[in-house]
Scaffold this motif. Structure first.
Motif, PDB file in Angstrom:
ATOM      1  N   ASP A 198      -1.983   6.384 -10.775  1.00 46.21           N
ATOM      2  CA  ASP A 198      -2.680   7.409  -9.993  1.00 46.21           C
ATOM      3  C   ASP A 198      -3.546   6.774  -8.907  1.00 46.21           C
ATOM      4  OD1 ASP A 198      -1.522   9.446 -11.444  1.00 46.21           O
ATOM      5  OD2 ASP A 198      -3.255   9.731 -12.768  1.00 46.21           O
ATOM      6  N   ASN A 199      -4.200   5.659  -9.221  1.00 46.68           N
ATOM      7  CA  ASN A 199      -5.038   4.980  -8.227  1.00 46.68           C
ATOM      8  C   ASN A 199      -4.209   4.434  -7.075  1.00 46.68           C
ATOM      9  OD1 ASN A 199      -7.440   5.489  -9.541  1.00 46.68           O
ATOM     10  ND2 ASN A 199      -7.417   3.553 -10.668  1.00 46.68           N
ATOM     11  N   HIS A 200      -3.043   3.867  -7.384  1.00 51.50           N
ATOM     12  CA  HIS A 200      -2.169   3.356  -6.327  1.00 51.50           C
ATOM     13  C   HIS A 200      -1.643   4.511  -5.470  1.00 51.50           C
ATOM     14  CE1 HIS A 200       1.042   0.190  -5.101  1.00 51.50           C
ATOM     15  NE2 HIS A 200       0.711   0.961  -4.096  1.00 51.50           N
ATOM     16  N   LEU A 201      -1.277   5.618  -6.098  1.00 47.75           N
ATOM     17  CA  LEU A 201      -0.824   6.783  -5.331  1.00 47.75           C
ATOM     18  C   LEU A 201      -1.933   7.289  -4.419  1.00 47.75           C
ATOM     19  CD1 LEU A 201       1.215   8.735  -8.032  1.00 47.75           C
ATOM     20  CD2 LEU A 201       2.105   7.454  -6.077  1.00 47.75           C
ATOM     21  N   ALA A 202      -3.184   7.256  -4.893  1.00 49.72           N
ATOM     22  CA  ALA A 202      -4.317   7.663  -4.050  1.00 49.72           C
ATOM     23  C   ALA A 202      -4.449   6.726  -2.853  1.00 49.72           C
ATOM     24  CB  ALA A 202      -5.602   7.682  -4.869  1.00 49.72           C
ATOM     25  N   ASP A 203      -4.255   5.422  -3.063  1.00 52.68           N
ATOM     26  CA  ASP A 203      -4.290   4.460  -1.944  1.00 52.68           C
ATOM     27  C   ASP A 203      -3.173   4.736  -0.944  1.00 52.68           C
ATOM     28  OD1 ASP A 203      -6.501   3.091  -2.905  1.00 52.68           O
ATOM     29  OD2 ASP A 203      -5.299   1.553  -3.932  1.00 52.68           O
ATOM     30  N   ILE A 204      -1.987   5.048  -1.449  1.00 48.81           N
ATOM     31  CA  ILE A 204      -0.851   5.359  -0.562  1.00 48.81           C
ATOM     32  C   ILE A 204      -1.177   6.604   0.267  1.00 48.81           C
ATOM     33  CG2 ILE A 204       1.544   6.183  -0.528  1.00 48.81           C
ATOM     34  CD1 ILE A 204       2.020   4.344  -2.999  1.00 48.81           C
ATOM     35  N   SER A 236       8.487   1.485  -3.065  1.00 51.17           N
ATOM     36  CA  SER A 236       8.784   2.476  -4.092  1.00 51.17           C
ATOM     37  C   SER A 236       7.480   3.072  -4.612  1.00 51.17           C
ATOM     38  CB  SER A 236       9.550   1.835  -5.253  1.00 51.17           C
ATOM     39  OG  SER A 236       9.774   2.801  -6.266  1.00 51.17           O
ATOM     40  N   VAL A 237       7.423   4.405  -4.658  1.00 50.75           N
ATOM     41  CA  VAL A 237       6.236   5.065  -5.189  1.00 50.75           C
ATOM     42  C   VAL A 237       6.476   5.608  -6.597  1.00 50.75           C
ATOM     43  CG1 VAL A 237       5.337   5.617  -2.909  1.00 50.75           C
ATOM     44  CG2 VAL A 237       6.760   7.266  -4.080  1.00 50.75           C
ATOM     45  N   VAL A 238       7.685   5.413  -7.106  1.00 51.86           N
ATOM     46  CA  VAL A 238       8.008   5.855  -8.463  1.00 51.86           C
ATOM     47  C   VAL A 238       7.386   4.866  -9.443  1.00 51.86           C
ATOM     48  CG1 VAL A 238       9.880   6.274 -10.105  1.00 51.86           C
ATOM     49  CG2 VAL A 238      10.129   6.979  -7.736  1.00 51.86           C
ATOM     50  N   GLY A 239       6.648   5.377 -10.407  1.00 53.78           N
ATOM     51  CA  GLY A 239       6.037   4.530 -11.417  1.00 53.78           C
ATOM     52  C   GLY A 239       4.679   3.973 -11.036  1.00 53.78           C
ATOM     53  N   CYS A 240       4.154   4.358  -9.871  1.00 56.47           N
ATOM     54  CA  CYS A 240       2.839   3.879  -9.448  1.00 56.47           C
ATOM     55  C   CYS A 240       1.741   4.578 -10.243  1.00 56.47           C
ATOM     56  CB  CYS A 240       2.617   4.147  -7.955  1.00 56.47           C
ATOM     57  SG  CYS A 240       3.639   3.154  -6.873  1.00 56.47           S
ATOM     58  N   MET A 282       7.326  19.022  -1.447  1.00 56.46           N
ATOM     59  CA  MET A 282       6.203  18.575  -0.626  1.00 56.46           C
ATOM     60  C   MET A 282       5.173  17.815  -1.462  1.00 56.46           C
ATOM     61  SD  MET A 282       6.751  19.185   2.503  1.00 56.46           S
ATOM     62  CE  MET A 282       5.119  18.817   3.091  1.00 56.46           C
ATOM     63  N   ASN A 283       4.935  18.253  -2.700  1.00 55.33           N
ATOM     64  CA  ASN A 283       4.007  17.533  -3.575  1.00 55.33           C
ATOM     65  C   ASN A 283       4.532  16.131  -3.901  1.00 55.33           C
ATOM     66  OD1 ASN A 283       2.075  19.547  -3.686  1.00 55.33           O
ATOM     67  ND2 ASN A 283       2.935  20.475  -5.521  1.00 55.33           N
ATOM     68  N   LEU A 284       5.843  15.994  -4.044  1.00 51.91           N
ATOM     69  CA  LEU A 284       6.428  14.674  -4.280  1.00 51.91           C
ATOM     70  C   LEU A 284       6.322  13.808  -3.026  1.00 51.91           C
ATOM     71  CD1 LEU A 284       9.649  15.623  -6.285  1.00 51.91           C
ATOM     72  CD2 LEU A 284       7.503  14.708  -7.185  1.00 51.91           C
ATOM     73  N   ILE A 285       6.652  14.372  -1.873  1.00 49.55           N
ATOM     74  CA  ILE A 285       6.571  13.625  -0.617  1.00 49.55           C
ATOM     75  C   ILE A 285       5.138  13.149  -0.380  1.00 49.55           C
ATOM     76  CG2 ILE A 285       6.698  13.844   1.902  1.00 49.55           C
ATOM     77  CD1 ILE A 285       9.154  15.697   1.441  1.00 49.55           C
ATOM     78  N   GLY A 286       4.168  14.006  -0.676  1.00 46.79           N
ATOM     79  CA  GLY A 286       2.762  13.678  -0.464  1.00 46.79           C
ATOM     80  C   GLY A 286       2.139  12.853  -1.567  1.00 46.79           C
ATOM     81  N   CYS A 287       2.933  12.396  -2.527  1.00 47.82           N
ATOM     82  CA  CYS A 287       2.458  11.571  -3.652  1.00 47.82           C
ATOM     83  C   CYS A 287       1.386  12.275  -4.475  1.00 47.82           C
ATOM     84  CB  CYS A 287       1.952  10.223  -3.150  1.00 47.82           C
ATOM     85  SG  CYS A 287       3.235   9.222  -2.389  1.00 47.82           S
ATOM     86  N   LEU A 288       1.450  13.600  -4.525  1.00 48.73           N
ATOM     87  CA  LEU A 288       0.553  14.375  -5.379  1.00 48.73           C
ATOM     88  C   LEU A 288       1.158  14.576  -6.757  1.00 48.73           C
ATOM     89  CD1 LEU A 288      -0.514  17.060  -2.774  1.00 48.73           C
ATOM     90  CD2 LEU A 288      -1.904  15.166  -3.640  1.00 48.73           C
ATOM     91  N   ASP A 289       2.460  14.353  -6.860  1.00 52.46           N
ATOM     92  CA  ASP A 289       3.186  14.479  -8.122  1.00 52.46           C
ATOM     93  C   ASP A 289       4.246  13.384  -8.135  1.00 52.46           C
ATOM     94  OD1 ASP A 289       4.011  15.458 -10.556  1.00 52.46           O
ATOM     95  OD2 ASP A 289       4.659  17.418  -9.824  1.00 52.46           O
ATOM     96  N   VAL A 290       4.826  13.130  -9.271  1.00 49.95           N
ATOM     97  CA  VAL A 290       5.863  12.098  -9.391  1.00 49.95           C
ATOM     98  C   VAL A 290       7.156  12.744  -9.878  1.00 49.95           C
ATOM     99  CG1 VAL A 290       4.276  10.185  -9.765  1.00 49.95           C
ATOM    100  CG2 VAL A 290       5.065  11.512 -11.715  1.00 49.95           C
ATOM    101  N   ASN A 306      -4.068   7.707   1.088  1.00 50.84           N
ATOM    102  CA  ASN A 306      -5.163   7.372   2.005  1.00 50.84           C
ATOM    103  C   ASN A 306      -4.683   6.570   3.201  1.00 50.84           C
ATOM    104  OD1 ASN A 306      -7.819   7.062   2.972  1.00 50.84           O
ATOM    105  ND2 ASN A 306      -8.086   5.184   1.814  1.00 50.84           N
ATOM    106  N   LYS A 307      -3.747   5.657   2.990  1.00 49.82           N
ATOM    107  CA  LYS A 307      -3.365   4.720   4.036  1.00 49.82           C
ATOM    108  C   LYS A 307      -2.078   5.060   4.759  1.00 49.82           C
ATOM    109  CE  LYS A 307      -5.870   1.061   1.779  1.00 49.82           C
ATOM    110  NZ  LYS A 307      -5.823   0.070   0.728  1.00 49.82           N
ATOM    111  N   LYS A 308      -1.159   5.796   4.107  1.00 54.17           N
ATOM    112  CA  LYS A 308       0.157   6.011   4.710  1.00 54.17           C
ATOM    113  C   LYS A 308       0.477   7.458   5.051  1.00 54.17           C
ATOM    114  CE  LYS A 308       2.267   1.942   2.692  1.00 54.17           C
ATOM    115  NZ  LYS A 308       3.392   1.399   1.955  1.00 54.17           N
ATOM    116  N   LEU A 309      -0.261   8.394   4.463  1.00 53.66           N
ATOM    117  CA  LEU A 309       0.075   9.805   4.705  1.00 53.66           C
ATOM    118  C   LEU A 309      -1.025  10.498   5.472  1.00 53.66           C
ATOM    119  CD1 LEU A 309       1.528  10.691   1.196  1.00 53.66           C
ATOM    120  CD2 LEU A 309       2.785  10.231   3.285  1.00 53.66           C
TER     121      LEU A 309
END
Length: 86
Positions: free
Chosen positions: A75-81, A69-73, A49-57, A83-86
């Motif tokens: 931390d700021n980009h993951l926060a944007d994802i 792809s969210v692999v390699g993003c 769930m942490n991976l799905i929610g982009c809280l961990d990689v 905010n906007k997609k989850l």
């Protein structure tokens, strides 16, 4: 496909030992689908769930969210994802 995970692995280093938590997990979820993640205690549900929610990689594997792809993003980009997609 809204979410697609292919051969996702997550390992946690503990000193000289590496503890694998998820091994080659594959998951596909269509937009609008309902999904339940079930398993025994310690089976990796929260890690997944942490991976799905982009809280961990993931340690390895490919994760596409809405085709991106969210692999390699960063931390700021993951926060944007989040905010906007989850």
């Amino acid at each position: 496909m809204i979410l697609e995970m292919t051969n996702i692995c997550k390992d946690y280093p503990m000193g000289k030992t590496v503890t694998p938590v998820l091994k080659n997990v594959c998951l596909q979820v269509e937009q609008g689908a309902y999904v339940a993640i079930m398993g025994h205690s310690g089976s990796g549900k929260t890690t997944l769930m942490n991976l799905i929610g982009c809280l961990d990689v993931p340690t390895s594997g490919e994760y596409l969210l809405s085709g991106e792809s969210v692999v390699g993003c960063s931390d700021n980009h993951l926060a944007d994802i989040r905010n906007k997609k989850l």
